[in-house]
Write a protein that holds these residues in place. Structure first.
Motif, mmCIF file in Angstrom:
data_model
loop_
_atom_site.group_PDB
_atom_site.id
_atom_site.type_symbol
_atom_site.label_atom_id
_atom_site.label_comp_id
_atom_site.label_asym_id
_atom_site.label_seq_id
_atom_site.Cartn_x
_atom_site.Cartn_y
_atom_site.Cartn_z
ATOM 1 N N ASP A 104 16.518 -5.104 -3.473
ATOM 2 C CA ASP A 104 15.224 -5.392 -4.112
ATOM 3 C C ASP A 104 14.094 -4.916 -3.212
ATOM 4 O OD1 ASP A 104 16.471 -6.681 -6.313
ATOM 5 O OD2 ASP A 104 16.740 -8.485 -5.062
ATOM 6 N N SER A 105 12.863 -5.194 -3.637
ATOM 7 C CA SER A 105 11.694 -4.836 -2.839
ATOM 8 C C SER A 105 11.711 -5.594 -1.515
ATOM 9 C CB SER A 105 10.405 -5.155 -3.604
ATOM 10 O OG SER A 105 9.280 -4.935 -2.779
ATOM 11 N N VAL A 106 11.474 -4.868 -0.444
ATOM 12 C CA VAL A 106 11.413 -5.492 0.883
ATOM 13 C C VAL A 106 10.049 -5.263 1.525
ATOM 14 C CG1 VAL A 106 13.881 -5.457 1.376
ATOM 15 C CG2 VAL A 106 12.519 -3.415 1.827
ATOM 16 N N ARG A 139 12.347 2.915 -2.698
ATOM 17 C CA ARG A 139 11.157 3.432 -2.016
ATOM 18 C C ARG A 139 10.390 2.364 -1.243
ATOM 19 N NH1 ARG A 139 11.440 7.235 -6.226
ATOM 20 N NH2 ARG A 139 11.092 9.373 -5.484
ATOM 21 N N THR A 140 10.818 1.118 -1.312
ATOM 22 C CA THR A 140 10.157 0.094 -0.504
ATOM 23 C C THR A 140 10.768 -0.003 0.885
ATOM 24 O OG1 THR A 140 11.579 -1.766 -1.159
ATOM 25 C CG2 THR A 140 9.740 -1.219 -2.625
ATOM 26 N N THR A 141 11.856 0.711 1.139
ATOM 27 C CA THR A 141 12.509 0.666 2.438
ATOM 28 C C THR A 141 11.973 1.756 3.359
ATOM 29 O OG1 THR A 141 14.296 2.136 1.723
ATOM 30 C CG2 THR A 141 14.634 -0.241 1.419
ATOM 31 N N ALA A 142 12.167 1.547 4.653
ATOM 32 C CA ALA A 142 11.786 2.575 5.629
ATOM 33 C C ALA A 142 12.694 3.787 5.521
ATOM 34 C CB ALA A 142 11.836 1.998 7.038
ATOM 35 N N PHE A 143 13.985 3.537 5.215
ATOM 36 C CA PHE A 143 14.979 4.606 5.191
ATOM 37 C C PHE A 143 15.662 4.606 3.823
ATOM 38 C CE2 PHE A 143 14.917 2.648 9.509
ATOM 39 C CZ PHE A 143 14.032 3.556 10.063
ATOM 40 N N ARG A 144 15.288 5.561 3.017
ATOM 41 C CA ARG A 144 15.767 5.633 1.636
ATOM 42 C C ARG A 144 16.868 6.685 1.522
ATOM 43 N NH1 ARG A 144 13.552 9.423 -2.213
ATOM 44 N NH2 ARG A 144 14.264 8.983 -4.340
ATOM 45 N N VAL A 145 17.907 6.359 0.783
ATOM 46 C CA VAL A 145 18.975 7.309 0.497
ATOM 47 C C VAL A 145 18.821 7.753 -0.952
ATOM 48 C CG1 VAL A 145 21.461 7.692 0.388
ATOM 49 C CG2 VAL A 145 20.505 6.185 2.162
ATOM 50 N N PRO A 146 18.307 8.955 -1.207
ATOM 51 C CA PRO A 146 18.117 9.416 -2.587
ATOM 52 C C PRO A 146 19.461 9.616 -3.290
ATOM 53 C CG PRO A 146 16.861 10.759 -1.021
ATOM 54 C CD PRO A 146 17.827 9.941 -0.228
ATOM 55 N N ASP A 147 19.458 9.490 -4.604
ATOM 56 C CA ASP A 147 20.644 9.823 -5.385
ATOM 57 C C ASP A 147 20.923 11.317 -5.240
ATOM 58 O OD1 ASP A 147 20.957 7.226 -6.281
ATOM 59 O OD2 ASP A 147 19.750 7.536 -8.082
ATOM 60 N N SER A 148 22.173 11.677 -4.977
ATOM 61 C CA SER A 148 22.491 13.095 -4.780
ATOM 62 C C SER A 148 23.991 13.290 -4.884
ATOM 63 C CB SER A 148 22.017 13.578 -3.408
ATOM 64 O OG SER A 148 22.783 12.974 -2.378
ATOM 65 N N GLU A 149 24.399 14.550 -4.965
ATOM 66 C CA GLU A 149 25.804 14.909 -4.841
ATOM 67 C C GLU A 149 26.236 14.718 -3.381
ATOM 68 O OE1 GLU A 149 27.832 15.779 -7.335
ATOM 69 O OE2 GLU A 149 26.127 15.388 -8.684
ATOM 70 N N MET A 179 0.829 -1.207 0.000
ATOM 71 C CA MET A 179 0.000 0.000 0.000
ATOM 72 C C MET A 179 0.865 1.258 0.000
ATOM 73 S SD MET A 179 -3.117 -0.773 -0.419
ATOM 74 C CE MET A 179 -3.807 0.849 -0.158
ATOM 75 N N SER A 180 1.997 1.213 -0.689
ATOM 76 C CA SER A 180 2.868 2.382 -0.871
ATOM 77 C C SER A 180 3.418 2.936 0.432
ATOM 78 C CB SER A 180 2.112 3.491 -1.622
ATOM 79 O OG SER A 180 1.654 3.027 -2.867
ATOM 80 N N ALA A 181 3.552 2.079 1.441
ATOM 81 C CA ALA A 181 4.145 2.495 2.707
ATOM 82 C C ALA A 181 5.058 1.377 3.190
ATOM 83 C CB ALA A 181 3.068 2.782 3.747
ATOM 84 N N PRO A 182 6.192 1.725 3.804
ATOM 85 C CA PRO A 182 7.096 0.676 4.281
ATOM 86 C C PRO A 182 6.518 -0.055 5.483
ATOM 87 C CG PRO A 182 7.878 2.830 4.976
ATOM 88 C CD PRO A 182 6.706 3.073 4.072
ATOM 89 N N VAL A 183 6.802 -1.353 5.571
ATOM 90 C CA VAL A 183 6.407 -2.143 6.731
ATOM 91 C C VAL A 183 7.645 -2.816 7.325
ATOM 92 C CG1 VAL A 183 4.064 -2.528 5.909
ATOM 93 C CG2 VAL A 183 5.871 -4.138 5.268
#
Length: 478
Positions: free
Chosen positions: A413-415, A359-369, A346-350
C-alpha cells in the motif's frame, strides 16, 4: 568495387558547403586524434570547448581554437575548482576536508567519444567532455566522472555491467531578475501561464512547441537521444526520458541535456531550472534512475533466473539500496533545497521502502519481462550531479550484492504518509555519508572528505540568508 561512401553536406561560417565522408558523419564521437582533426575540419569548426563537470555538475574547462586542440596541447586546471561551493566560495577546512597546499594543476584529458557540435553557438563550435588526471597522469579519485568510473570498475571486476536509464524532470519559469521574488510559470503559445495538474497533458506540451522543437533539434545535432518527453504534474514542468545504456554515457548525456535545455529555454526568453523544489506548494523535480545489472560474459540480466523468477542478486541489490542509500542521500539530494522536495504527499518518496509498481516507495520495481527486470530509484532530485547520483545508487546496490543483504518485505500500500525515514536535511545527510566506512572503498575517502567539506560550506552560506518565513513570523511575534 569498393563500397561507395555516403556523402553528407554541412555549411561553414563562410557559407561554403563541405562534403563529409561517411566515416565522419556521426554527430557524436570519434576514435582517434586524426579522426578528430578531420571531423573538425569538414565541419569548419573554429573553437573547441573542453569541459568537465565539477562537484555540482557545472561545466568547467577551457575554450581554444580547433587547431590548438588537435596539436597535443596540454590542458590544465587548478585543483581548487573541486573545492568551491555552488556560490563560488571556498569553505573553511572542516572534518577531513583540506585544501591542496600547493593548489597544484590537474590535467584535462579529452574523451574523444564525446566530441560533438555546440548547436546554439553562432560561430562553428565543438565541445568535448574531459576526464581529469594528475599532472603526471595519475588518477584523481575525487572528480565526479572518476567517482562513477571507479564504481563501474568494481562491477567489472565481478564480471558485471550496470545498465541505467535516467528520467529528468525540470520546470520552465518566467525570467526572474530578483531572487527575493518567487518563481512563476511562463506564458505558453496561448498567451496564458500554464497551471498545475497537467500530468501527461499533450496540450501542456503543445504550449511550448517551438521550444521543444529546439530541444529536439539541439539534441539531434549533438547525437543525444531522447526516448520520450511528457508534461509532468507541476505548472510548466516537463520530463525527458533517456534510453537505457552505459552509466558513463548516460551521465554524459544528462550533463549535456541540462545545458541544452537551459540554452533552448533562453532562446525563447524563459528559464529552465533543475532546482529540486523551485515553487512552493508544487511538486518537486526528480531524476529517477532505472537500474539493472547484466553478466558481461553471457549478457544475462543478473536480476532474473533462467525460469524468469527474480534472482537472489535482485533482492540483494535492493537490500543494499535500503541499507546504504539513506547514508549516501547527500549525493542524490545535494542542497538545502533538495530536502524541500522530500516531503509527504508531494509526489516524492520520504521512505526507505520498496515495492512492485508502487510509486510511493523509494525503490520501485516496474512491471516488466524477466529480461528487463530493473529497480527504479525514485529518491534523486534533478539538481543532483548525474555522475554522483548514479555512482551513489549503483555503489549502494553493489554493497548489497557483495554483502548478500536482504531487503524488507515489499510494500503493498501507500507508504508515503508515514514518518520520514530519511535524513531530514543536508547536514544530517552529510554526517551520515562521512560516518559510513564502506563508502571509503566504493567512492574513495578523498572524495567523501572534499564533498562533505563543500556541502558544509554551502550550508553555512545558506544560513547567512534571512528567509521570508523568518520575516513573516518572527519580526513582530518574538
Amino acid at each position: 568495387m569498393p563500397a561507395k561512401k555516403t556523402i553528407a553536406n554541412t555549411t561553414t561560417k563562410s557559407g561554403k558547403s563541405n562534403k563529409i565522408p561517411s566515416a565522419l558523419q556521426a554527430p557524436r564521437g570519434v576514435k582517434t586524434w586524426k579522426e578528430a582533426a578531420d571531423w573538425l575540419k569538414v565541419r569548419g569548426i573554429e573553437d573547441v570547448e573542453c569541459i568537465t563537470p565539477d562537484i555540482a555538475g557545472v561545466p568547467r574547462g577551457k575554450m581554444m581554437p580547433s587547431s590548438k586542440f588537435t596539436s597535443n596541447t596540454s590542458l590544465a586546471l587548478p585543483s581548487a575548482i573541486y573545492r568551491h561551493t555552488i556560490s563560488g566560495e571556498y569553505p573553511e577546512e572542516t572534518g577531513d576536508f583540506r585544501y591542496d597546499s600547493r593548489d597544484s594543476d590537474i590535467k584535462l584529458v579529452p574523451d574523444l567519444s564525446t566530441l560533438s557540435v555546440v548547436p546554439w553557438e553562432t560561430d562553428p563550435t565543438a565541445q568535448v567532455i574531459c576526464d581529469i588526471a594528475g599532472s603526471k597522469g595519475e588518477n584523481v579519485p575525487y572528480t565526479p566522472r572518476n567517482v562513477l568510473k571507479h564504481v563501474l570498475e568494481l562491477y567489472r571486476l565481478k564480471g558485471w555491467k550496470p545498465v541505467v536509464a535516467p528520467e529528468i524532470e525540470f520546470y520552465l519559469v518566467a525570467k526572474n531578475d530578483d531572487p527575493d521574488y518567487p518563481l512563476h510559470p511562463p506564458k505558453g503559445r496561448s498567451g496564458r501561464s500554464i497551471q498545475g495538474g497537467q500530468a501527461y497533458s499533450i496540450a501542456g506540451v503543445n504550449e511550448f512547441d517551438e521550444l521543444i522543437d529546439d530541444i529536439y533539434h539541439f539534441s539531434e545535432k549533438q547525437g543525444l537521444e531522447i526516448d520520450t518527453l511528457i508534461h509532468e504534474e507541476g505548472p510548466a514542468q516537463l520530463e525527458i526520458n533517456l534510453r537505457h545504456g552505459d552509466p558513463i554515457e548516460l551521465a554524459d548525456q544528462v550533463f549535456l541535456f541540462k545545458r541544452t535545455i537551459r540554452e533552448a529555454a533562453l532562446k525563447h526568453g524563459i528559464y529552465a531550472t533543475f532546482m529540486a523544489k523551485p515553487m512552493q506548494s508544487q511538486a518537486g523535480s526528480a531524476m529517477h534512475i532505472h537500474q539493472s545489472i547484466v553478466e558481461v560474459n553471457t549478457g544475462r540480466n543478473l536480476f532474473s533466473n533462467a525460469d524468469g523468477t527474480a534472482s537472489k542478486e535482485f533482492f540483494h541489490f535492493i537490500g543494499g539500496m535500503q541499507t546504504y542509500i539513506p547514508k549516501a542521500l547527500s549525493m542524490m539530494a545535494p542542497y538545502v533545497n533538495s530536502y524541500r522536495r522530500l516531503t509527504p504527499d508531494m509526489s516524492a518518496p520520504v521512505n526507505n521502502a520498496w515495492g512492485y509498481d508502487n510509486r510511493t516507495t523509494a525503490f520501485r520495481v516496474p512491471d516488466s519481462e524477466p529480461a528487463a527486470r530493473r529497480v527504479e530509484n525514485r529518491l534523486p532530485s534533478s539538481d543532483a550531479n548525474p555522475y554522483l547520483a548514479l555512482a551513489a545508487s549503483l555503489g549502494c546496490g553493489y554493497l548489497g550484492l557483495t554483502q548478500g543483504l536482504e531487503p524488507t518485505a515489499p510494500a503493498d500500500d501507500s507508504v508515503n504518509t508515514k514518518a520520514i525515514e530519511l535524513p531530514r536535511g543536508l547536514l544530517e545527510a552529510v554526517a551520515a555519508l562521512e560516518a559510513e566506512p564502506a563508502f571509503h572503498d566504493v567512492f574513495s575517502a578523498e572524495f567523501i572528505a572534499i564533498y562533505a567539506g563543500v556541502k558544509r560550506g554551502e550550508f553555512e552560506t545558506f544560513m547567512q540568508v534571512i528567509s521570508p518565513w523568518e520575516r513573516e513570523y518572527l519580526l513582530l511575534n518574538v
